[in-house]
Design a protein around this motif. Structure first.
Motif, PDB file in Angstrom:
ATOM      1  N   ARG A   8       0.834  -1.195   0.000  1.00 11.22           N
ATOM      2  CA  ARG A   8       0.000   0.000   0.000  1.00 11.22           C
ATOM      3  C   ARG A   8       0.877   1.257   0.000  1.00 11.22           C
ATOM      4  N   GLY A   9       0.424   2.291  -0.682  1.00 12.94           N
ATOM      5  CA  GLY A   9       1.134   3.548  -0.704  1.00 12.94           C
ATOM      6  C   GLY A   9       2.347   3.588  -1.619  1.00 12.94           C
ATOM      7  N   VAL A  10       2.510   2.600  -2.450  1.00 11.09           N
ATOM      8  CA  VAL A  10       3.644   2.549  -3.371  1.00 11.09           C
ATOM      9  C   VAL A  10       3.196   3.111  -4.713  1.00 11.09           C
ATOM     10  N   THR A  11       3.978   4.047  -5.247  1.00 11.20           N
ATOM     11  CA  THR A  11       3.643   4.577  -6.563  1.00 11.20           C
ATOM     12  C   THR A  11       4.347   3.766  -7.645  1.00 11.20           C
ATOM     13  N   LEU A  12       3.800   3.818  -8.820  1.00 15.17           N
ATOM     14  CA  LEU A  12       4.392   3.107  -9.949  1.00 15.17           C
ATOM     15  C   LEU A  12       5.816   3.582 -10.193  1.00 15.17           C
ATOM     16  N   GLU A  13       6.008   4.886 -10.206  1.00  9.50           N
ATOM     17  CA  GLU A  13       7.345   5.429 -10.453  1.00  9.50           C
ATOM     18  C   GLU A  13       8.299   5.035  -9.331  1.00  9.50           C
ATOM     19  N   GLY A  14       7.834   5.119  -8.086  1.00  4.88           N
ATOM     20  CA  GLY A  14       8.684   4.752  -6.954  1.00  4.88           C
ATOM     21  C   GLY A  14       9.091   3.297  -6.993  1.00  4.88           C
ATOM     22  N   PHE A  15       8.139   2.433  -7.318  1.00  6.80           N
ATOM     23  CA  PHE A  15       8.434   1.010  -7.396  1.00  6.80           C
ATOM     24  C   PHE A  15       9.393   0.725  -8.544  1.00  6.80           C
ATOM     25  N   ALA A  16       9.163   1.379  -9.680  1.00  2.75           N
ATOM     26  CA  ALA A  16      10.039   1.187 -10.840  1.00  2.75           C
ATOM     27  C   ALA A  16      11.462   1.626 -10.504  1.00  2.75           C
ATOM     28  N   PHE A  17      11.598   2.771  -9.806  1.00  5.02           N
ATOM     29  CA  PHE A  17      12.937   3.212  -9.450  1.00  5.02           C
ATOM     30  C   PHE A  17      13.591   2.243  -8.472  1.00  5.02           C
ATOM     31  N   ASP A  18      12.819   1.731  -7.512  1.00  2.00           N
ATOM     32  CA  ASP A  18      13.377   0.761  -6.569  1.00  2.00           C
ATOM     33  C   ASP A  18      13.861  -0.495  -7.297  1.00  2.00           C
TER      34      ASP A  18
ATOM     35  N   LEU B 182       1.106 -13.095  -5.115  1.00  2.00           N
ATOM     36  CA  LEU B 182       0.816 -11.666  -5.241  1.00  2.00           C
ATOM     37  C   LEU B 182      -0.653 -11.444  -5.565  1.00  2.00           C
ATOM     38  N   SER B 183      -1.197 -10.396  -5.010  1.00  2.00           N
ATOM     39  CA  SER B 183      -2.566 -10.024  -5.362  1.00  2.00           C
ATOM     40  C   SER B 183      -2.566  -9.505  -6.799  1.00  2.00           C
ATOM     41  N   ALA B 184      -3.738  -9.405  -7.362  1.00  3.72           N
ATOM     42  CA  ALA B 184      -3.847  -8.893  -8.736  1.00  3.72           C
ATOM     43  C   ALA B 184      -3.292  -7.478  -8.824  1.00  3.72           C
ATOM     44  N   ALA B 185      -3.563  -6.660  -7.810  1.00  6.60           N
ATOM     45  CA  ALA B 185      -3.076  -5.270  -7.808  1.00  6.60           C
ATOM     46  C   ALA B 185      -1.547  -5.231  -7.732  1.00  6.60           C
ATOM     47  N   ASP B 186      -0.959  -6.079  -6.888  1.00  6.29           N
ATOM     48  CA  ASP B 186       0.497  -6.104  -6.757  1.00  6.29           C
ATOM     49  C   ASP B 186       1.160  -6.625  -8.025  1.00  6.29           C
ATOM     50  N   ARG B 187       0.543  -7.598  -8.659  1.00  2.00           N
ATOM     51  CA  ARG B 187       1.078  -8.140  -9.916  1.00  2.00           C
ATOM     52  C   ARG B 187       1.017  -7.077 -11.012  1.00  2.00           C
ATOM     53  N   THR B 188      -0.069  -6.318 -11.039  1.00  2.00           N
ATOM     54  CA  THR B 188      -0.208  -5.233 -12.010  1.00  2.00           C
ATOM     55  C   THR B 188       0.861  -4.173 -11.778  1.00  2.00           C
TER      56      THR B 188
ATOM     57  N   ASN C 253       4.219  -5.588 -13.047  1.00  2.00           N
ATOM     58  CA  ASN C 253       4.268  -5.613 -14.516  1.00  2.00           C
ATOM     59  C   ASN C 253       4.305  -4.208 -15.107  1.00  2.00           C
ATOM     60  N   SER C 254       3.522  -3.298 -14.548  1.00  2.00           N
ATOM     61  CA  SER C 254       3.496  -1.927 -15.060  1.00  2.00           C
ATOM     62  C   SER C 254       4.818  -1.219 -14.804  1.00  2.00           C
ATOM     63  N   SER C 255       5.444  -1.519 -13.668  1.00  2.00           N
ATOM     64  CA  SER C 255       6.739  -0.914 -13.357  1.00  2.00           C
ATOM     65  C   SER C 255       7.781  -1.362 -14.375  1.00  2.00           C
ATOM     66  N   GLU C 256       7.764  -2.635 -14.693  1.00  4.47           N
ATOM     67  CA  GLU C 256       8.711  -3.140 -15.687  1.00  4.47           C
ATOM     68  C   GLU C 256       8.446  -2.500 -17.050  1.00  4.47           C
ATOM     69  N   GLU C 257       7.181  -2.342 -17.403  1.00  2.85           N
ATOM     70  CA  GLU C 257       6.834  -1.691 -18.674  1.00  2.85           C
ATOM     71  C   GLU C 257       7.318  -0.246 -18.691  1.00  2.85           C
ATOM     72  N   LEU C 258       7.192   0.449 -17.553  1.00  5.38           N
ATOM     73  CA  LEU C 258       7.662   1.830 -17.464  1.00  5.38           C
ATOM     74  C   LEU C 258       9.171   1.894 -17.709  1.00  5.38           C
ATOM     75  N   LEU C 259       9.899   0.964 -17.108  1.00  4.89           N
ATOM     76  CA  LEU C 259      11.351   0.927 -17.297  1.00  4.89           C
ATOM     77  C   LEU C 259      11.717   0.621 -18.744  1.00  4.89           C
ATOM     78  N   LEU C 260      10.982  -0.295 -19.362  1.00  7.81           N
ATOM     79  CA  LEU C 260      11.227  -0.619 -20.775  1.00  7.81           C
ATOM     80  C   LEU C 260      10.906   0.569 -21.675  1.00  7.81           C
ATOM     81  N   THR C 261       9.775   1.217 -21.412  1.00  4.18           N
ATOM     82  CA  THR C 261       9.337   2.349 -22.225  1.00  4.18           C
ATOM     83  C   THR C 261      10.333   3.501 -22.158  1.00  4.18           C
ATOM     84  N   ASN C 262      10.873   3.733 -20.972  1.00  2.00           N
ATOM     85  CA  ASN C 262      11.860   4.810 -20.814  1.00  2.00           C
ATOM     86  C   ASN C 262      13.243   4.421 -21.306  1.00  2.00           C
TER      87      ASN C 262
END
Length: 85
Positions: free
Chosen positions: A2-12, A35-41, A44-53
């Motif tokens: 909880r309270g983790v942002t996509l960008e923060g998680f991607a940077f971590d 992992l819950s569905a939200a945590d898995r998302t 996966n979204s964090s990895e996509e953000l890293l790939l996209t950038n």
């Protein structure tokens, strides 16, 4: 997670990757299954953000590593964090 942002998680993820000689950690299937569905998302979204950038790249075997741009971003963020402290 909880309270983790996509960008923060991607940077971590990137920061952890930097400490692992540039290799993005793989989540063990047994952990991934719990992992819950939200945590898995988030993962996966964090990895996509890293790939996209262009901060990581994936090889044909599915492993991921930091690119030169990713390495530069980690160093920039680490130095910014050190200056704030």
């Amino acid at each position: 997670m909880r309270g983790v942002t996509l960008e923060g998680f991607a940077f971590d993820l990137m920061d952890t990757t930097y400490d692992r000689n540039g290799q993005l950690p793989k989540v063990h299937p047994a952990i991934l299954d719990r992992l819950s569905a939200a945590d898995r998302t988030l993962l996966n979204s964090s990895e996509e953000l890293l790939l996209t950038n262009g901060w990581i790249e994936k090889s044909s075997d599915g492993s991921a590593a930091l690119t030169q741009a990713g390495l530069a971003e980690v160093k920039l963020r680490r130095s910014s964090t050190a200056l704030e402290e």
